[in-house]
Design a protein around this motif. Sequence first.
Motif, PDB file in Angstrom:
ATOM      1  N   PRO A   1       0.824  -1.223   0.000  1.00  0.00           N
ATOM      2  CA  PRO A   1       0.000   0.000   0.000  1.00  0.00           C
ATOM      3  C   PRO A   1       0.855   1.268   0.000  1.00  0.00           C
ATOM      4  N   GLY A   2       0.181   2.393  -0.198  1.00  0.00           N
ATOM      5  CA  GLY A   2       0.866   3.679  -0.271  1.00  0.00           C
ATOM      6  C   GLY A   2       1.037   4.177  -1.684  1.00  0.00           C
ATOM      7  N   GLY A   3       0.674   3.358  -2.668  1.00  0.00           N
ATOM      8  CA  GLY A   3       0.835   3.736  -4.054  1.00  0.00           C
ATOM      9  C   GLY A   3      -0.428   4.356  -4.632  1.00  0.00           C
ATOM     10  N   PRO A   4      -0.384   4.647  -5.925  1.00  0.00           N
ATOM     11  CA  PRO A   4       0.741   4.416  -6.833  1.00  0.00           C
ATOM     12  C   PRO A   4       1.800   5.517  -6.732  1.00  0.00           C
ATOM     13  N   ASP A   5       3.041   5.119  -6.881  1.00  0.00           N
ATOM     14  CA  ASP A   5       4.174   6.058  -6.832  1.00  0.00           C
ATOM     15  C   ASP A   5       4.179   6.866  -5.541  1.00  0.00           C
ATOM     16  N   ASN A   6       3.844   6.201  -4.435  1.00  0.00           N
ATOM     17  CA  ASN A   6       3.852   6.839  -3.103  1.00  0.00           C
ATOM     18  C   ASN A   6       2.863   8.003  -3.006  1.00  0.00           C
ATOM     19  N   ALA A   7       1.866   8.005  -3.883  1.00  0.00           N
ATOM     20  CA  ALA A   7       0.906   9.116  -3.887  1.00  0.00           C
ATOM     21  C   ALA A   7       0.037   9.121  -2.637  1.00  0.00           C
ATOM     22  N   THR A   8      -0.136   7.977  -1.979  1.00  0.00           N
ATOM     23  CA  THR A   8      -0.976   7.905  -0.782  1.00  0.00           C
ATOM     24  C   THR A   8      -0.167   7.518   0.454  1.00  0.00           C
ATOM     25  N   GLU A   9       1.141   7.668   0.388  1.00  0.00           N
ATOM     26  CA  GLU A   9       1.985   7.348   1.539  1.00  0.00           C
ATOM     27  C   GLU A   9       1.651   8.278   2.706  1.00  0.00           C
ATOM     28  N   VAL A  10       1.488   7.711   3.901  1.00  0.00           N
ATOM     29  CA  VAL A  10       1.232   8.492   5.116  1.00  0.00           C
ATOM     30  C   VAL A  10       2.194   8.042   6.198  1.00  0.00           C
ATOM     31  N   ILE A  11       2.333   8.854   7.240  1.00  0.00           N
ATOM     32  CA  ILE A  11       3.333   8.581   8.272  1.00  0.00           C
ATOM     33  C   ILE A  11       3.048   7.263   8.973  1.00  0.00           C
ATOM     34  N   GLY A  12       1.786   7.000   9.292  1.00  0.00           N
ATOM     35  CA  GLY A  12       1.448   5.763   9.984  1.00  0.00           C
ATOM     36  C   GLY A  12       1.817   4.531   9.181  1.00  0.00           C
ATOM     37  N   LEU A  13       1.671   4.601   7.867  1.00  0.00           N
ATOM     38  CA  LEU A  13       2.022   3.477   7.009  1.00  0.00           C
ATOM     39  C   LEU A  13       3.529   3.251   6.988  1.00  0.00           C
ATOM     40  N   GLY A  14       4.297   4.333   6.915  1.00  0.00           N
ATOM     41  CA  GLY A  14       5.749   4.205   6.962  1.00  0.00           C
ATOM     42  C   GLY A  14       6.222   3.653   8.291  1.00  0.00           C
TER      43      GLY A  14
END
Length: 304
Positions: free
Chosen positions: A247-260
């Motif tokens: 998750p967090g894609g595509p191309d890190n477009a939906t990356e959030v701190i909690g996911l990292g």
Amino acid sequence: MANDRHGRYRFLAGAILPALALYAVFVLSPYAQAFYLSLTDWTGVSGQVQFVGLDNFTRLVRDPLFLAALRNNGLMLVVVPVVTIALGLLLAALVTFGGRRGSAIRGASSYQTAYFFPQLLSLPIIALLWQFVYHPNDGLLNGFLRAVGLDALARTWLGDPHLALWAVMAVLVWSSVGFYMVLFAASMSAIPTEIIEAAVLDGAGKLATLWRIVLPLLRDSVQVAFVYLGVLALDAFAVVQVMTAGPGGPDNATEVIGLGLYRNAFTYSRFGYAAAMGVALFFLTLTLAVLALRAGRRERVELA
């Protein structure tokens, strides 16, 4: 008299100290451990921990993935609270004052129940449902657009880097607006009807009544809503984890701190680095709450 005072103090100590002890063990202690781990290179399984100081935080400010997550959370922090509060206020006003002469509309409780329904579902379930809604081939959204002849508007909503984050934010707004509509409607119901009737008799329109009379009286409720929605926007882990590719894609477009944070801790076994992310998220949330509460207090002082 002295014995009564000492007995009262012993009773208060016996009632308060156990609660304080439980709070220290189950709340303060995990926070302290997280702060300590953020200064180490602990892997989560090793019994040996090496103190690295502020190296994890130095890596954070140089980590492009964390900076992308911070940027996405910042956008969500602006959009999600503002849109949710605006829609909640509008729907609450329509239900509470949408009738004749500013009275409640018929079936107001039924509308509140319908809008509140998403609160009965957990965020992972909501994310799973909306994943089907956004499906590019069999999804309800694209199916509806094609059914009404708007095929050109059909998109791969979660596959387009320019649309994916907005699709996630739409789900957060949809899942939250019903609760805040009920909250604002309850606050509006406490406003004396004489005030609304007087405004209507003086010729004030419904928008003017909402903006100049109702909204100032709901300042405290709006302030609390902004804090809670800000916390939701700074998290958003469950929805992104379930809905998005990667998750967090595509191309890190939906990356959030909690996911990292989750990925570094449980996929890469970098618990020290993940703890540093958690500490950064903690201070971001604390800053948001303090600023919102101070802004509300300053406005009350100016009104006084």
